[in-house]
Scaffold this motif. Structure first.
Motif, short mmCIF file in Angstrom:
data_model
loop_
_atom_site.label_atom_id
_atom_site.label_comp_id
_atom_site.label_asym_id
_atom_site.label_seq_id
_atom_site.Cartn_x
_atom_site.Cartn_y
_atom_site.Cartn_z
N ARG A 241 -0.50 4.40 -2.55
CA ARG A 241 -1.48 4.98 -1.92
C ARG A 241 -2.62 5.30 -2.56
O ARG A 241 -3.71 5.36 -2.50
CB ARG A 241 -0.90 5.79 -0.97
CG ARG A 241 -1.85 6.14 0.38
CD ARG A 241 -1.17 6.82 1.54
NE ARG A 241 -0.11 6.01 2.00
CZ ARG A 241 -0.26 5.24 2.98
NH1 ARG A 241 -1.38 4.88 3.21
NH2 ARG A 241 0.81 4.74 3.25
N SER B 114 -6.95 2.41 6.56
CA SER B 114 -6.64 3.68 5.81
C SER B 114 -7.15 4.78 6.76
O SER B 114 -6.20 5.54 7.43
CB SER B 114 -7.47 3.71 4.55
OG SER B 114 -7.10 4.93 3.79
N TRP C 139 0.89 -1.27 -0.04
CA TRP C 139 -0.01 0.00 -0.07
C TRP C 139 0.72 1.34 -0.17
O TRP C 139 0.55 2.20 -0.78
CB TRP C 139 -0.86 0.00 1.16
CG TRP C 139 -2.22 -0.77 1.02
CD1 TRP C 139 -2.31 -1.78 0.18
CD2 TRP C 139 -3.38 -0.66 1.53
NE1 TRP C 139 -3.60 -2.41 0.09
CE2 TRP C 139 -4.48 -1.61 1.15
CE3 TRP C 139 -3.62 0.20 2.56
CZ2 TRP C 139 -5.53 -1.88 1.47
CZ3 TRP C 139 -5.14 -0.11 3.22
CH2 TRP C 139 -6.06 -1.10 2.68
#
Length: 529
Positions: free
Chosen positions: A277, A319, A273
């Motif tokens: 992103r 997140s 990630w």
């Protein structure tokens, strides 16, 4: 870390980053095409009697296995029997179909279909679909008296008693009764519909499909003269589905929630990630936008499910602010979580709820953790591994369990680690049904690497090096990247290509982060695939 004389002259990282970016941009085909669904679309004709999709017949002739069957490259008997019977019926209905291919398919059914047993792990709706296909074969004049199973007949009779035509078509405010997951297998019922015009208008979703199934949709349209003109939304749905697999049908479509969720999931555990992103956030925003008061799922009568909902909660919790957890409580029962609020349960759904529960407030978090861990440890096979409702390979659910249960119950899970290590093939890969596959190997390599870094440091490096070399060497060979053995269970087996790519790219990224590249062959040039 040791080195050897085969250290790569190029780094794997630029290659992996490029492939991850392609994956997150959804530039890959989603699914290996389905011969079962192709046989149903091949039956459709336009107003003048010409085939609506003439490409199905020649493609199916190229997909017949050496033993005469059709189905996944991984041999799973229920999948091979149902798919072969569907294709044989299609060939028998076409005057221009070569009889030799049909006869070879019939020969496979004579030799192998009788091996089906009552305790076999079956595909979705198998007990309804198989008798319907056998009945069609009889109407076509095929010799199918040998295709008879008492346990299938009993199960079909019981299910049909619960699914009258009236109940199957009973409308609700969502146009469909949510309990009627049987609509996904409508080809088993289409001959029983009394008022086809009315039934079609009630069954079809706004997108023109029957419960996201190309085969069920085609089966309904085979009963509608001039179907393409009378149901243009259905024609548009099937045409759009074909674009997703290069002009051939997937086993279901659309699949946006599942696709985005599972891609992001494997890349998260692979540690991918941070470098991607922006693209990851796009997928998380898509899941947030699709969230409703009952969770996430398809619209117009297909109910939300716990698996996609739990996955969405887990991913968004990594997140920013996680999605509201309370819709998941509708799936909770005394000892486990159901896949749907009205029934069905699976190991993988409970594992994904377990991971999602990390973001739940107390007392829900601990209650749910205790419940799921106790339930899952009680249903292990041989005290070590798990079967799952949605995948024929235990490596899918077992690898997920190493990640989800391992940190919470170290000691009981060491038996699982031993089973995984003992089931590794000499080549370094894993494969439950035969030859090792990229999918099973990637899932186990990712899970073992995560486990070794968090709670099981005794996992030997050598097993991980062998698995990583297995994946890297096949990546370097450049062959068959988008032709994976189908292991995921629907009406027949299907192969979701992005899931396999996400697991593979995540596994190699996590491995390289842990051990470097010295044990790997050189990567392909960036942009080769």
């Amino acid at each position: 870390m040791t080195t050897n004389d085969h250290a790569p002259t190029r780094s794997w990282r630029p290659y992996l980053d490029t492939e991850i970016r392609r994956l997150l941009l959804l530039e890959l085909p989603f699914m290996v095409p389905s011969p079962y669904d192709a046989a149903w679309l091949g039956r459709l004709t336009d107003g003048g009697g010409a085939p609506s999709y003439p490409q199905m017949l020649p493609w199916l002739l190229t997909q017949q296995h050496a033993d005469g069957s059709w189905g996944s490259d991984a041999f799973f008997l229920p999948d091979r029997v149902l798919t072969t019977l569907s294709v044989v019926n299609f060939l028998a209905s076409r005057a221009d179909a070569p009889r030799e291919a049909q006869e070879r398919g019939e020969g496979f059914l004579r030799r192998r279909a009788g091996e089906l047993r009552a305790d076999d792990d079956l595909t979705v709706g198998f007990e309804l679909l198989l008798p319907a296909h056998v009945a069609e074969a009889r109407r076509l004049g095929l010799a199918v008296d040998h295709l008879s199973w008492d346990f299938i007949d009993r199960a079909a009779k019981k299910k049909r008693a619960q699914l009258s035509t009236e109940r199957l078509l009973a409308p609700t405010r969502d146009c469909l009764r949510p309990e009627n997951t049987a609509l996904f297998s409508l080809e088993a019922f289409v001959g029983d519909l009394p008022d086809l015009e009315s039934a079609a208008h009630r069954i079809l979703r706004r997108d023109g499909s029957v419960w996201t199934s190309p085969s069920a949709t085609a089966a309904l349209m085979t009963r509608v003269p001039n179907w393409s003109a009378r149901f243009p939304a259905t024609r548009a749905y099937l045409d759009a589905a074909l674009t997703m697999c290069g002009g051939l049908p997937p086993n279901f479509a659309p699949y946006q929630y599942m696709m985005r969720g599972w891609i992001a999931y494997y890349l998260f555990h692979g540690g991918c990630w941070p470098q991607h992103r922006t693209h990851v956030r796009h997928h998380l925003d898509f899941l947030r936008a699709a969230w409703g008061p009952n969770g996430i799922g398809s619209d117009e009568g297909i109910p939300p499910d716990a698996d996609d909902s739990a996955m969405s909660i887990f991913l968004t919790s990594q997140s920013d602010t996680p999605l509201d957890f309370t819709p998941l409580l509708a799936f909770e029962r005394d000892d486990r979580f159901l896949d749907y609020s009205y029934g069905g349960h699976s190991v993988s759904t409970n594992l994904h709820v377990l991971e999602a529960s990390a973001s739940f407030p107390e007392p829900h978090r601990q209650r749910i953790r205790d419940k799921i861990v106790a339930h899952l440890l009680s249903v292990r096979q041989e005290g070590a591994w798990w079967n799952d409702r949605w995948n024929v390979s235990p490596h899918y659910s077992t690898s997920n369990a190493l990640i989800a249960i391992g940190p919470l119950a170290n000691e009981p899970m060491r038996a699982t680690v031993r089973w995984v290590l003992e089931s590794q093939h000499d080549s370094g890969g894993w494969g439950f049904l035969g030859e090792p596959t990229r999918e099973e190997t990637a899932m186990e390599l990712l899970a073992l690497t995560v486990a070794r870094n968090s709670w099981a440091p005794e996992i030997p490096e050598t097993a991980l090096h062998r698995a990583a070399r297995f994946l890297a060497s096949r990546e370097t060979s450049g062959t068959g990247h988008f032709r994976e053995p189908a292991l995921w269970k629907s009406k027949v087996l299907y192969a979701p290509i992005p899931f396999v790519r996400a697991a593979l790219l995540g596994a190699l990224t996590r491995y390289i982060e842990s051990f470097g590249e010295a044990h790997l062959p050189p990567p392909p040039p960036v942009g080769l695939l």
